[in-house]
Design a protein around this motif. Structure first.
Motif, PDB file in Angstrom:
ATOM      1  N   GLY B 343     -22.205  -2.108  18.885  1.00 33.47           N
ATOM      2  CA  GLY B 343     -21.737  -0.762  19.166  1.00 33.47           C
ATOM      3  C   GLY B 343     -20.231  -0.606  19.035  1.00 33.47           C
ATOM      4  N   ASP B 344     -19.488  -1.718  19.104  1.00 34.54           N
ATOM      5  CA  ASP B 344     -18.031  -1.619  18.940  1.00 34.54           C
ATOM      6  C   ASP B 344     -17.677  -1.222  17.504  1.00 34.54           C
ATOM      7  N   LEU B 345     -16.529  -0.578  17.350  1.00 34.40           N
ATOM      8  CA  LEU B 345     -16.060  -0.150  16.027  1.00 34.40           C
ATOM      9  C   LEU B 345     -14.995  -1.122  15.490  1.00 34.40           C
ATOM     10  N   VAL B 346     -15.089  -1.426  14.207  1.00 34.58           N
ATOM     11  CA  VAL B 346     -14.107  -2.282  13.526  1.00 34.58           C
ATOM     12  C   VAL B 346     -13.851  -1.654  12.162  1.00 34.58           C
ATOM     13  N   GLU B 347     -12.587  -1.649  11.714  1.00 35.13           N
ATOM     14  CA  GLU B 347     -12.296  -1.185  10.352  1.00 35.13           C
ATOM     15  C   GLU B 347     -12.243  -2.391   9.413  1.00 35.13           C
ATOM     16  N   ILE B 348     -12.926  -2.271   8.286  1.00 37.05           N
ATOM     17  CA  ILE B 348     -12.946  -3.355   7.304  1.00 37.05           C
ATOM     18  C   ILE B 348     -12.221  -2.900   6.034  1.00 37.05           C
ATOM     19  N   HIS B 349     -11.214  -3.654   5.617  1.00 31.47           N
ATOM     20  CA  HIS B 349     -10.552  -3.393   4.341  1.00 31.47           C
ATOM     21  C   HIS B 349     -11.352  -4.060   3.222  1.00 31.47           C
ATOM     22  N   PRO B 350     -11.729  -3.308   2.180  1.00 32.31           N
ATOM     23  CA  PRO B 350     -12.471  -3.929   1.064  1.00 32.31           C
ATOM     24  C   PRO B 350     -11.619  -4.986   0.360  1.00 32.31           C
ATOM     25  N   GLY B 351     -12.289  -5.947  -0.247  1.00 28.23           N
ATOM     26  CA  GLY B 351     -11.566  -6.957  -1.014  1.00 28.23           C
ATOM     27  C   GLY B 351     -10.987  -6.405  -2.299  1.00 28.23           C
ATOM     28  N   HIS B 352     -11.641  -5.401  -2.889  1.00 30.04           N
ATOM     29  CA  HIS B 352     -11.182  -4.800  -4.148  1.00 30.04           C
ATOM     30  C   HIS B 352     -11.327  -3.292  -4.013  1.00 30.04           C
ATOM     31  N   CYS B 353     -10.201  -2.620  -3.716  1.00 28.53           N
ATOM     32  CA  CYS B 353     -10.258  -1.196  -3.387  1.00 28.53           C
ATOM     33  C   CYS B 353     -10.806  -0.353  -4.532  1.00 28.53           C
ATOM     34  N   CYS B 354     -10.497  -0.720  -5.795  1.00 29.53           N
ATOM     35  CA  CYS B 354     -10.945   0.094  -6.936  1.00 29.53           C
ATOM     36  C   CYS B 354     -12.474   0.129  -7.012  1.00 29.53           C
ATOM     37  N   ALA B 355     -13.112  -1.000  -6.764  1.00 31.85           N
ATOM     38  CA  ALA B 355     -14.576  -1.039  -6.816  1.00 31.85           C
ATOM     39  C   ALA B 355     -15.179  -0.370  -5.590  1.00 31.85           C
ATOM     40  N   ALA B 356     -14.540  -0.538  -4.430  1.00 32.76           N
ATOM     41  CA  ALA B 356     -15.067   0.073  -3.206  1.00 32.76           C
ATOM     42  C   ALA B 356     -14.937   1.593  -3.253  1.00 32.76           C
ATOM     43  N   ALA B 357     -13.803   2.095  -3.779  1.00 30.35           N
ATOM     44  CA  ALA B 357     -13.602   3.546  -3.826  1.00 30.35           C
ATOM     45  C   ALA B 357     -14.669   4.219  -4.675  1.00 30.35           C
ATOM     46  N   ASN B 358     -15.182   3.509  -5.667  1.00 30.91           N
ATOM     47  CA  ASN B 358     -16.188   4.080  -6.562  1.00 30.91           C
ATOM     48  C   ASN B 358     -17.587   4.106  -5.947  1.00 30.91           C
ATOM     49  N   LEU B 359     -17.698   3.775  -4.659  1.00 30.45           N
ATOM     50  CA  LEU B 359     -18.990   3.831  -3.975  1.00 30.45           C
ATOM     51  C   LEU B 359     -19.115   5.048  -3.054  1.00 30.45           C
ATOM     52  N   HIS B 360     -18.033   5.844  -2.926  1.00 30.47           N
ATOM     53  CA  HIS B 360     -18.015   6.899  -1.905  1.00 30.47           C
ATOM     54  C   HIS B 360     -17.747   8.274  -2.518  1.00 30.47           C
ATOM     55  N   ASP B 361     -18.558   9.251  -2.158  1.00 29.80           N
ATOM     56  CA  ASP B 361     -18.404  10.607  -2.696  1.00 29.80           C
ATOM     57  C   ASP B 361     -17.267  11.365  -2.031  1.00 29.80           C
ATOM     58  N   THR B 362     -17.034  11.058  -0.760  1.00 25.01           N
ATOM     59  CA  THR B 362     -15.951  11.713  -0.027  1.00 25.01           C
ATOM     60  C   THR B 362     -15.243  10.661   0.811  1.00 25.01           C
ATOM     61  N   VAL B 363     -13.975  10.934   1.129  1.00 18.99           N
ATOM     62  CA  VAL B 363     -13.222  10.050   2.030  1.00 18.99           C
ATOM     63  C   VAL B 363     -12.586  10.911   3.119  1.00 18.99           C
ATOM     64  N   TYR B 364     -12.404  10.293   4.279  1.00 20.98           N
ATOM     65  CA  TYR B 364     -11.770  10.953   5.419  1.00 20.98           C
ATOM     66  C   TYR B 364     -10.321  10.511   5.486  1.00 20.98           C
ATOM     67  N   ALA B 365      -9.383  11.465   5.377  1.00 21.05           N
ATOM     68  CA  ALA B 365      -7.961  11.165   5.484  1.00 21.05           C
ATOM     69  C   ALA B 365      -7.557  11.292   6.948  1.00 21.05           C
ATOM     70  N   VAL B 366      -6.986  10.205   7.484  1.00 21.72           N
ATOM     71  CA  VAL B 366      -6.838  10.062   8.937  1.00 21.72           C
ATOM     72  C   VAL B 366      -5.379   9.904   9.330  1.00 21.72           C
ATOM     73  N   ARG B 367      -4.997  10.578  10.396  1.00 24.10           N
ATOM     74  CA  ARG B 367      -3.682  10.382  11.005  1.00 24.10           C
ATOM     75  C   ARG B 367      -3.858  10.387  12.516  1.00 24.10           C
ATOM     76  N   ALA B 368      -3.243   9.398  13.161  1.00 26.27           N
ATOM     77  CA  ALA B 368      -3.276   9.318  14.631  1.00 26.27           C
ATOM     78  C   ALA B 368      -4.712   9.379  15.174  1.00 26.27           C
ATOM     79  N   GLY B 369      -5.621   8.705  14.474  1.00 28.78           N
ATOM     80  CA  GLY B 369      -6.979   8.575  15.000  1.00 28.78           C
ATOM     81  C   GLY B 369      -7.876   9.773  14.808  1.00 28.78           C
ATOM     82  N   ALA B 370      -7.381  10.802  14.086  1.00 27.54           N
ATOM     83  CA  ALA B 370      -8.219  11.988  13.876  1.00 27.54           C
ATOM     84  C   ALA B 370      -8.298  12.313  12.385  1.00 27.54           C
ATOM     85  N   VAL B 371      -9.363  12.979  11.996  1.00 28.88           N
ATOM     86  CA  VAL B 371      -9.559  13.362  10.597  1.00 28.88           C
ATOM     87  C   VAL B 371      -8.670  14.559  10.285  1.00 28.88           C
ATOM     88  N   GLU B 372      -7.703  14.362   9.377  1.00 23.66           N
ATOM     89  CA  GLU B 372      -6.798  15.464   9.019  1.00 23.66           C
ATOM     90  C   GLU B 372      -7.327  16.232   7.803  1.00 23.66           C
TER      91      GLU B 372
END
Lengths: 384, 384
Positions: B343-372
């Motif tokens: 149940g705990d939350l952890v952020e994982i950085h992908p090993g290869h951002c270019c390949a990981a970015a191509n798996l997501h239709d939308t991204v959440y842009a975040v500042r100070a813990g909230a979706v901006e």
């Protein structure tokens, strides 16, 4: 007029992912922009029929894993051929399958975040939904959500059969958790899951059989202990394509989750030769830097690199040299000339069909060199 | 009411990929269903500003590679900070960038199939478009299509600088092809491209510098030969994030294509420490099979396996043990307890951002813990 606007004039797919009247229907595959994801319909139909026939008169049912195709049209073909329902890797894939007309979905995973538990319980109000757990706190959270919604959720305990990922230990800890589920409001204890994911690709068939059966014995002994505690164990589920004819026929197993068989991989096929390679990327040769080498426009962004080696259909003389993001390089290992030149078309089978299928929003279903149908991969990118 | 139908009531993004009024805007990130792709806005803004400042007073311009983010909103931020335009890996990504408001796109690849040449030439009627070639037949095909459409297409020759993928040999073969382009109707010879893709990750900085400069010398000598043949060479382009401060400052280079710096990878960061890790997958701990081990709900279907190792943000004590499709397993290598539970939350950085970015239709842009903001990855899955 932008290309994106032009795309929006395409007919939308229906809920099951069929594009009626898509402009590609009827075209020769050679007219498609490449890389183009192709499903070879005769091979797909044969794979589904072969698996269905294997399980037709067995005690266990086949419940194919939809993680391979993420495409409700394919799931409906599997159910129409006799599958009991489908397996899903996450709640959001299960939602896509129910939206696409599947009424019995097993989420073969833990669901622990409040947002996803809420969606899982909502889905259980629309279809038969079962899920795994390995944790008493998770059982409490699932129970609270299901009871509050007035839904009934089928819950199975995941037993770790040696894979070392999720799961309880066989024996007493599993029995205790089963009892917890059995008395939790909103939940129904439905059985146990034990997964030979670490064994399905063992090259030696005898060794694969021995290890899989040893793992199943752990799960079945624990199922016996649960029954002795007075709790019914309806389902004992397991399975992958590399063991469908091992674990799928083992006495006491009631369901099998094989998934990859439907599209199949070049390497995996050596362990399950009854199935053909149904999924490929139609690709264009971009460059021929030397006579023994071709560079095609399919790289890891359309084929993925999730294990296994890509292979060129009908070109056993070509071996994968490497994938970069947008390029695949193949060579003739004997040093001979490939005979291909820039502009030529080649079909590339991904090394791991489940990862490759999750890169494409739509697929072209092909028969006799022409597009017969276009299907939406409605569960693509749904990993929540 | 199905979840899919509920989704369709979301506002559509505008052409540049901005979702105005998306219901996630303003939410704390902890409310998002996981795995959730997050962009850390302060880090993103700092990465873009750092690269822009580096090139601000240099002879060469930065033309960031959009393959990393596939997101026009991010490309517009890069251009607003001073980038000359963007680089794209394929025609369909270039289309998404032009649709999203970018008016100068370099397709750093061969385009050889008739369908894609047609789309490339159509795009050249809407924006400044340049493309690579390494083949005289391809030059003829590009010329015929451009002339028929009344468009002008900028064409650069790709020189193979030792990567062994596409490209002409340096020297006479490149000069001959440049001359061919210069006299072809509908085409404008714009320069040469030579790519140190095989060198950008060389661990030793001195060795990386020596090899990159030796490769550039081949390209620049050839550019000199083309000029001596009376043909102007406006552009000499190259580059990746691991060499932006090597090839980006080498005399004679006019453009640099670094891409990964914008999101950055844990391993790549050691070669370009000026940039931070801006992209992560917010993940939920699914299971803790032993005190030293956690299993999260991010696997290769959201992180990809395209090279490089995923890392847990803020948890240097955790090392990646392995990714399966929907699970990531991390361990404490010192055998200590992780202190995390299901149940705990952890952020994982992908090993290869270019390949990981191509798996997501939308991204959440975040500042100070909230979706901006919520952005559409409009070039996701566009590899044609």
């Amino acid at each position: 007029m932008s290309t994106r606007l032009a795309y929006s004039s395409y007919p939308f797919p229906d809920a099951s992912g069929v594009f009626d009247g898509h402009p590609a229907i009827g075209l020769p595959v050679t007219a498609l922009p490449t890389p183009a994801p192709l499903i070879d319909l005769p091979t797909l139909e044969r794979n589904i029929a072969t698996m269905a026939a294997f399980f037709a008169d067995r005690p266990a049912a086949i419940r194919p894993h939809s993680k391979t195709h993420r495409t409700p049209v394919v799931a409906r073909m599997q159910v129409a051929a006799g599958a009991k329902g489908v397996t899903a890797p996450k709640t959001s894939v299960a939602e896509a399958m129910v939206d696409g007309g599947i009424d019995d979905v097993f989420v073969a995973n833990q669901v622990v975040s409040p947002a996803m538990i809420g969606r899982l319980v909502a889905l259980a109000g629309r279809a038969r939904v079962s899920v795994l757990t390995d944790d008493a706190r998770n059982v409490a959270a699932l129970s609270e959500a299901a009871a509050a919604a007035g839904a009934t959720l089928d819950v199975l305990v995941e037993i770790d059969g040696g894979m070392g990922r999720c799961g309880t230990r066989p024996g007493a800890p599993t029995v205790a958790l089963a009892a917890e589920i059995a008395r939790a409001p909103g939940l129904r204890f439905a059985g146990v899951h034990v997964y030979e994911g670490h064994l399905v690709q063992v090259p030696d068939r005898a060794e694969r059989t021995r290890a899989t059966e040893a793992m199943l014995d752990l799960g079945l002994e624990t199922a016996g202990l649960i029954r002795r505690a007075g709790i019914d164990v309806e389902t004992v589920t397991c399975g992958g394509t590399g063991t469908y004819d091992i674990s799928g026929v083992y006495p006491g197993v009631t369901e099998h989750q094989a998934g990859s068989y439907v599209y199949m991989d070049p390497g995996y096929q050596r362990k399950a030769p009854a199935f053909g390679l149904a999924f490929s990327l139609l690709s264009t040769v971009l460059s021929t830097p030397s006579p023994d080498r071709v560079v095609v426009d399919s790289g890891l962004q359309v084929l993925s690199t999730g294990g296994g080696e890509a292979a060129a259909k009908g070109h056993p003389e070509l071996a994968l040299k490497g994938l970069s993001e947008e390029h695949g390089t193949f060579i003739r290992t004997d040093g001979g000339a490939t005979g291909l030149r820039a502009g030529d078309l080649v079909e590339i089978h991904p090394g791991h069909c489940c990862a490759a299928a999750n890169l494409h929003d739509t697929v072209y279903a092909v028969r006799a060199g022409a597009v017969e149908a276009v299907w939406a991969v409605t569960a693509r990118g749904r990993s929540q």
